[in-house]
Scaffold this motif. Sequence first.
Motif, mmCIF file in Angstrom:
data_model
loop_
_atom_site.group_PDB
_atom_site.id
_atom_site.type_symbol
_atom_site.label_atom_id
_atom_site.label_comp_id
_atom_site.label_asym_id
_atom_site.label_seq_id
_atom_site.Cartn_x
_atom_site.Cartn_y
_atom_site.Cartn_z
ATOM 1 N N ASP A 188 -28.518 2.657 -34.307
ATOM 2 C CA ASP A 188 -28.460 2.459 -32.858
ATOM 3 C C ASP A 188 -27.167 1.814 -32.378
ATOM 4 O O ASP A 188 -26.784 2.000 -31.226
ATOM 5 C CB ASP A 188 -29.617 1.570 -32.390
ATOM 6 C CG ASP A 188 -30.964 2.250 -32.528
ATOM 7 O OD1 ASP A 188 -31.003 3.488 -32.620
ATOM 8 O OD2 ASP A 188 -31.980 1.539 -32.563
ATOM 9 N N GLY A 189 -26.535 1.013 -33.216
ATOM 10 C CA GLY A 189 -25.338 0.331 -32.745
ATOM 11 C C GLY A 189 -24.709 -0.526 -33.822
ATOM 12 O O GLY A 189 -25.226 -0.646 -34.937
ATOM 13 N N HIS A 243 -18.123 -8.950 -41.963
ATOM 14 C CA HIS A 243 -18.502 -7.540 -42.019
ATOM 15 C C HIS A 243 -19.294 -7.181 -40.766
ATOM 16 O O HIS A 243 -19.993 -8.021 -40.201
ATOM 17 C CB HIS A 243 -19.391 -7.268 -43.250
ATOM 18 C CG HIS A 243 -18.741 -7.611 -44.543
ATOM 19 N ND1 HIS A 243 -17.988 -6.709 -45.263
ATOM 20 C CD2 HIS A 243 -18.734 -8.762 -45.253
ATOM 21 C CE1 HIS A 243 -17.546 -7.289 -46.360
ATOM 22 N NE2 HIS A 243 -17.984 -8.536 -46.377
ATOM 23 N N ASP A 244 -19.200 -5.921 -40.380
ATOM 24 C CA ASP A 244 -19.997 -5.424 -39.263
ATOM 25 C C ASP A 244 -21.452 -5.291 -39.693
ATOM 26 O O ASP A 244 -21.751 -5.021 -40.864
ATOM 27 C CB ASP A 244 -19.498 -4.047 -38.808
ATOM 28 C CG ASP A 244 -18.122 -4.090 -38.159
ATOM 29 O OD1 ASP A 244 -17.552 -5.195 -38.019
ATOM 30 O OD2 ASP A 244 -17.621 -3.008 -37.808
ATOM 31 N N MET A 245 -22.359 -5.445 -38.730
ATOM 32 C CA MET A 245 -23.780 -5.218 -38.946
ATOM 33 C C MET A 245 -24.189 -3.979 -38.144
ATOM 34 O O MET A 245 -23.716 -3.785 -37.023
ATOM 35 C CB MET A 245 -24.610 -6.415 -38.467
ATOM 36 C CG MET A 245 -24.380 -7.699 -39.242
ATOM 37 S SD MET A 245 -25.092 -7.685 -40.879
ATOM 38 C CE MET A 245 -26.840 -7.781 -40.495
ATOM 39 N N ILE A 246 -25.062 -3.171 -38.736
ATOM 40 C CA ILE A 246 -25.570 -1.969 -38.084
ATOM 41 C C ILE A 246 -27.014 -2.231 -37.665
ATOM 42 O O ILE A 246 -27.833 -2.653 -38.487
ATOM 43 C CB ILE A 246 -25.520 -0.751 -39.031
ATOM 44 C CG1 ILE A 246 -24.092 -0.506 -39.539
ATOM 45 C CG2 ILE A 246 -26.111 0.492 -38.366
ATOM 46 C CD1 ILE A 246 -23.104 -0.079 -38.500
ATOM 47 N N LEU A 247 -27.334 -1.959 -36.406
ATOM 48 C CA LEU A 247 -28.699 -2.033 -35.917
ATOM 49 C C LEU A 247 -29.332 -0.661 -36.118
ATOM 50 O O LEU A 247 -28.763 0.360 -35.713
ATOM 51 C CB LEU A 247 -28.734 -2.402 -34.428
ATOM 52 C CG LEU A 247 -30.100 -2.345 -33.749
ATOM 53 C CD1 LEU A 247 -31.055 -3.371 -34.358
ATOM 54 C CD2 LEU A 247 -29.953 -2.568 -32.250
ATOM 55 N N MET A 248 -30.507 -0.649 -36.757
ATOM 56 C CA MET A 248 -31.238 0.592 -36.983
ATOM 57 C C MET A 248 -32.647 0.422 -36.430
ATOM 58 O O MET A 248 -33.173 -0.689 -36.409
ATOM 59 C CB MET A 248 -31.282 0.948 -38.470
ATOM 60 C CG MET A 248 -29.898 1.110 -39.084
ATOM 61 S SD MET A 248 -29.939 1.611 -40.817
ATOM 62 C CE MET A 248 -30.250 3.376 -40.626
#
Length: 175
Positions: free
Chosen positions: A146-147, A161-166
């Motif tokens: 999602d983002g 680090h980047d985090m991914i929303l799922m």
Amino acid sequence: MLEGDLVRLRALEPEDAERIHAFVSDPEVGRWMHRGYPRSLAQVRKKAEERPVNNYELVVLGIEADGKLIGIVDLRDATPEIGNAELDIYIGDAEYRNGGGYGTEALRLMCRYGFNSMRLHMITLWVVAENERARHVYRKVGFAEDGRHREAFVAGDGRRHDMILMSMLKGELKW
């Protein structure tokens, strides 16, 4: 108790404290997790003994395979008003971490429980962008990306680090 072909999900017991301490002390387990400060075995035992009863807002279950605890999965921050919860999962036992489908089956069982028993509409999770192995499993069971939350995770070496929303909606679970 929730059972599949490989794993069963069960409530945690105070006797699980030693295994949990070993898991959270393993650098490979903690590599992509917010770990906070190191905890002693005594602190983990105390937390295990004082663990609140599972309820709608927080369901924490042990992942068991071959009669032993191999990891933890939870649904937290559930809100009945909107039917959302956030999922966390890890396989702490190295013998069960590299393939074999243990984490995948535990993830499916917990999501099915959330959608069917808790009547959730959406389950979300956050994953470190570089953790491609986890992202692959999440996509395989039906989660969509999602983002991105840029530089939101700080690794043990201090790198960001980047985090991914799922998320997954009811009806999207792939079995």
